[in-house]
Design a protein around this motif. Structure first.
Motif, PDB file in Angstrom:
ATOM      1  N   PRO A 119       0.821  -1.219   0.000  1.00 32.53           N
ATOM      2  CA  PRO A 119       0.000   0.000   0.000  1.00 32.53           C
ATOM      3  C   PRO A 119       0.851   1.262   0.000  1.00 32.53           C
ATOM      4  CG  PRO A 119      -0.819  -1.585   1.607  1.00 32.53           C
ATOM      5  CD  PRO A 119       0.507  -2.115   1.126  1.00 32.53           C
ATOM      6  N   ALA A 120       0.330   2.319  -0.610  1.00 31.53           N
ATOM      7  CA  ALA A 120       1.089   3.569  -0.746  1.00 31.53           C
ATOM      8  C   ALA A 120       0.936   4.416   0.512  1.00 31.53           C
ATOM      9  CB  ALA A 120       0.609   4.328  -1.980  1.00 31.53           C
ATOM     10  N   PHE A 121       1.464   3.914   1.617  1.00 29.66           N
ATOM     11  CA  PHE A 121       1.298   4.612   2.891  1.00 29.66           C
ATOM     12  C   PHE A 121       2.062   5.929   2.935  1.00 29.66           C
ATOM     13  CE2 PHE A 121       0.432   0.230   4.815  1.00 29.66           C
ATOM     14  CZ  PHE A 121      -0.942   0.436   4.812  1.00 29.66           C
ATOM     15  N   ARG A 122       3.233   5.986   2.304  1.00 31.25           N
ATOM     16  CA  ARG A 122       3.995   7.244   2.304  1.00 31.25           C
ATOM     17  C   ARG A 122       3.229   8.323   1.551  1.00 31.25           C
ATOM     18  NH1 ARG A 122       8.335   3.703   1.424  1.00 31.25           N
ATOM     19  NH2 ARG A 122       8.448   4.226  -0.793  1.00 31.25           N
ATOM     20  N   LEU A 123       2.669   7.953   0.403  1.00 23.90           N
ATOM     21  CA  LEU A 123       1.867   8.909  -0.359  1.00 23.90           C
ATOM     22  C   LEU A 123       0.632   9.317   0.434  1.00 23.90           C
ATOM     23  CD1 LEU A 123       1.041  10.473  -2.894  1.00 23.90           C
ATOM     24  CD2 LEU A 123       0.071   8.338  -3.803  1.00 23.90           C
ATOM     25  N   LEU A 124      -0.026   8.359   1.028  1.00 21.58           N
ATOM     26  CA  LEU A 124      -1.213   8.649   1.831  1.00 21.58           C
ATOM     27  C   LEU A 124      -0.894   9.654   2.928  1.00 21.58           C
ATOM     28  CD1 LEU A 124      -4.179   7.976   2.616  1.00 21.58           C
ATOM     29  CD2 LEU A 124      -3.256   6.122   4.040  1.00 21.58           C
ATOM     30  N   ASN A 125       0.199   9.436   3.620  1.00 22.52           N
ATOM     31  CA  ASN A 125       0.602  10.338   4.690  1.00 22.52           C
ATOM     32  C   ASN A 125       0.843  11.754   4.172  1.00 22.52           C
ATOM     33  OD1 ASN A 125       1.544  10.739   7.524  1.00 22.52           O
ATOM     34  ND2 ASN A 125       3.496  11.156   6.512  1.00 22.52           N
ATOM     35  N   SER A 126       1.506  11.864   3.028  1.00 19.96           N
ATOM     36  CA  SER A 126       1.784  13.185   2.441  1.00 19.96           C
ATOM     37  C   SER A 126       0.500  13.889   2.024  1.00 19.96           C
ATOM     38  CB  SER A 126       2.712  13.034   1.234  1.00 19.96           C
ATOM     39  OG  SER A 126       3.966  12.513   1.611  1.00 19.96           O
ATOM     40  N   LEU A 127      -0.417  13.130   1.432  1.00 17.79           N
ATOM     41  CA  LEU A 127      -1.689  13.715   0.998  1.00 17.79           C
ATOM     42  C   LEU A 127      -2.495  14.216   2.187  1.00 17.79           C
ATOM     43  CD1 LEU A 127      -2.687  11.021  -1.650  1.00 17.79           C
ATOM     44  CD2 LEU A 127      -2.138  13.405  -2.164  1.00 17.79           C
ATOM     45  N   VAL A 128      -2.564  13.409   3.236  1.00 17.13           N
ATOM     46  CA  VAL A 128      -3.335  13.779   4.430  1.00 17.13           C
ATOM     47  C   VAL A 128      -2.779  15.062   5.046  1.00 17.13           C
ATOM     48  CG1 VAL A 128      -3.842  13.096   6.806  1.00 17.13           C
ATOM     49  CG2 VAL A 128      -4.140  11.452   4.951  1.00 17.13           C
ATOM     50  N   LYS A 129      -1.467  15.197   5.054  1.00 13.35           N
ATOM     51  CA  LYS A 129      -0.835  16.375   5.656  1.00 13.35           C
ATOM     52  C   LYS A 129      -0.961  17.617   4.794  1.00 13.35           C
ATOM     53  CE  LYS A 129       2.630  13.937   8.432  1.00 13.35           C
ATOM     54  NZ  LYS A 129       4.087  13.677   8.648  1.00 13.35           N
ATOM     55  N   THR A 130      -1.205  17.425   3.497  1.00 20.02           N
ATOM     56  CA  THR A 130      -1.167  18.545   2.553  1.00 20.02           C
ATOM     57  C   THR A 130      -2.546  19.041   2.132  1.00 20.02           C
ATOM     58  OG1 THR A 130       0.922  17.683   1.672  1.00 20.02           O
ATOM     59  CG2 THR A 130      -0.229  19.332   0.343  1.00 20.02           C
ATOM     60  N   LEU A 131      -3.494  18.117   1.930  1.00 17.23           N
ATOM     61  CA  LEU A 131      -4.789  18.476   1.362  1.00 17.23           C
ATOM     62  C   LEU A 131      -5.813  18.812   2.435  1.00 17.23           C
ATOM     63  CD1 LEU A 131      -5.068  15.717  -1.407  1.00 17.23           C
ATOM     64  CD2 LEU A 131      -3.943  17.951  -1.528  1.00 17.23           C
ATOM     65  N   THR A 132      -6.867  19.488   2.010  1.00 23.40           N
ATOM     66  CA  THR A 132      -7.974  19.805   2.926  1.00 23.40           C
ATOM     67  C   THR A 132      -9.192  18.925   2.666  1.00 23.40           C
ATOM     68  OG1 THR A 132      -8.786  21.546   1.427  1.00 23.40           O
ATOM     69  CG2 THR A 132      -7.226  22.199   3.138  1.00 23.40           C
ATOM     70  N   VAL A 133      -9.282  18.331   1.469  1.00 24.50           N
ATOM     71  CA  VAL A 133     -10.408  17.432   1.169  1.00 24.50           C
ATOM     72  C   VAL A 133     -10.094  16.036   1.707  1.00 24.50           C
ATOM     73  CG1 VAL A 133     -11.067  18.723  -0.891  1.00 24.50           C
ATOM     74  CG2 VAL A 133      -9.466  16.789  -1.097  1.00 24.50           C
ATOM     75  N   PRO A 134     -11.105  15.180   1.882  1.00 15.98           N
ATOM     76  CA  PRO A 134     -10.862  13.825   2.373  1.00 15.98           C
ATOM     77  C   PRO A 134      -9.950  13.039   1.440  1.00 15.98           C
ATOM     78  CG  PRO A 134     -13.189  14.373   2.558  1.00 15.98           C
ATOM     79  CD  PRO A 134     -12.551  15.467   1.757  1.00 15.98           C
ATOM     80  N   VAL A 135      -9.074  12.247   2.046  1.00 17.08           N
ATOM     81  CA  VAL A 135      -8.145  11.399   1.299  1.00 17.08           C
ATOM     82  C   VAL A 135      -8.535   9.938   1.524  1.00 17.08           C
ATOM     83  CG1 VAL A 135      -5.744  10.707   0.993  1.00 17.08           C
ATOM     84  CG2 VAL A 135      -6.296  13.093   1.540  1.00 17.08           C
ATOM     85  N   ILE A 136      -8.566   9.177   0.441  1.00 19.11           N
ATOM     86  CA  ILE A 136      -9.011   7.792   0.474  1.00 19.11           C
ATOM     87  C   ILE A 136      -7.828   6.856   0.225  1.00 19.11           C
ATOM     88  CG2 ILE A 136     -10.733   6.168  -0.414  1.00 19.11           C
ATOM     89  CD1 ILE A 136     -11.708   9.034   0.703  1.00 19.11           C
ATOM     90  N   ALA A 137      -7.769   5.763   0.974  1.00 21.19           N
ATOM     91  CA  ALA A 137      -6.727   4.752   0.759  1.00 21.19           C
ATOM     92  C   ALA A 137      -7.282   3.653  -0.127  1.00 21.19           C
ATOM     93  CB  ALA A 137      -6.276   4.164   2.090  1.00 21.19           C
ATOM     94  N   GLU A 138      -6.623   3.431  -1.254  1.00 18.88           N
ATOM     95  CA  GLU A 138      -7.021   2.350  -2.167  1.00 18.88           C
ATOM     96  C   GLU A 138      -5.785   1.868  -2.904  1.00 18.88           C
ATOM     97  OE1 GLU A 138     -10.132   1.259  -5.806  1.00 18.88           O
ATOM     98  OE2 GLU A 138     -10.037   3.303  -5.040  1.00 18.88           O
ATOM     99  N   GLY A 139      -5.707   0.574  -3.116  1.00 14.68           N
ATOM    100  CA  GLY A 139      -4.606   0.003  -3.868  1.00 14.68           C
ATOM    101  C   GLY A 139      -3.680  -0.853  -3.022  1.00 14.68           C
ATOM    102  N   LYS A 140      -3.629  -2.154  -3.329  1.00 15.91           N
ATOM    103  CA  LYS A 140      -2.718  -3.099  -2.695  1.00 15.91           C
ATOM    104  C   LYS A 140      -2.952  -3.268  -1.194  1.00 15.91           C
ATOM    105  CE  LYS A 140       0.841  -1.950  -6.125  1.00 15.91           C
ATOM    106  NZ  LYS A 140       2.227  -1.462  -6.341  1.00 15.91           N
ATOM    107  N   ILE A 141      -4.163  -2.977  -0.744  1.00 13.98           N
ATOM    108  CA  ILE A 141      -4.506  -3.199   0.663  1.00 13.98           C
ATOM    109  C   ILE A 141      -5.039  -4.620   0.786  1.00 13.98           C
ATOM    110  CG2 ILE A 141      -6.003  -2.484   2.567  1.00 13.98           C
ATOM    111  CD1 ILE A 141      -5.930   0.356   1.341  1.00 13.98           C
TER     112      ILE A 141
END
Length: 229
Positions: free
Chosen positions: A161-183
């Protein structure tokens, strides 16, 4: 609707033409099973599957239409016509490829059409932080890590799973971020929520029995090999 999905599991019920469970009735039954199991939403592909699932389950549906256009790489709901089909089938949320891959129609025009003509919540499937930032600035309501590792730019960038990307998105964006892919495990899904994902989408680990079987067989083969040696 986003509040309904928050903190929950969305099951992606999809099967390609070559897969044993291909067919709208099979996918609708899979969606029913997902609902019984506690899923809060379904992700589905194509007019027929979306329409039949909508008839069988009382859950929000993230709809896509996978279509390859010659000469272009983007294939998840890449045109306004594809988005129109998804909306007509009854999807509550429309997901699109919002990566930097080549596409048959302008991305901003597609986003504007879905938001203003179809009046649908819009999920952007992206593969990098930069794409997520751009998608948010263009008006996308949800940003998902769906395509991380699947574009030319991101192949082999993360194992699992792209956890590093997820973490960066959550810290940067204001809209909801969804985890999908290789989970692939409940632990993966829980970690995604701990990082800050609003909800988690899981596909093959739940809805592709041939892939689940292959993982078990692979595990058994490793056991046999180690004991022979």
């Amino acid at each position: 609707m986003i509040e309904v999905l928050n903190g929950g599991l969305i099951v992606s019920c999809q099967a390609l033409d070559s897969e044993p469970l291909h067919g709208s009735e099979y996918m609708a039954t899979m969606a029913v099973a997902a609902q019984v199991g506690g899923a809060v939403g379904i992700r589905a592909n194509g007019y027929s599957d979306i329409k039949r699932i909508k008839e069988r389950v009382d859950l929000p549906i993230i709809g896509i239409h996978k279509k390859h256009y010659q000469g272009f790489d983007a294939f998840i709901t890449p045109t306004k016509a594809d988005a129109q089909l998804v909306a007509e089938a009854g999807a509550d949320i429309i997901a699109i490829d919002a990566t930097s891959q080549s596409r048959p129609e302008d991305l901003q025009d597609l986003i504007h059409f879905i938001k203003n003509n179809l009046n649908k919540i819009l999920m952007a499937d992206i593969s990098t932080l930069e794409e997520g930032i751009k998608a948010e600035s263009m008006g996308c309501d949800l940003i998902s890590t769906t395509l991380a590792g699947y574009t030319k730019e991101t192949q082999n960038t993360e194992d699992g799973p792209a956890f590093r990307l997820l973490n960066s998105l959550v810290k940067t964006l204001t809209v909801p971020v969804i985890a999908e892919g290789k989970i692939e495990t409940p632990e993966d899904a829980r970690k995604a929520l701990e990082i800050g994902a609003s909800f988690v989408v899981v596909g093959g680990a739940i809805s592709r029995p041939q892939e689940i079987t292959r993982r078990f067989v692979k595990g058994l083969n490793k056991y046999e090999t180690s004991h022979r040696n």
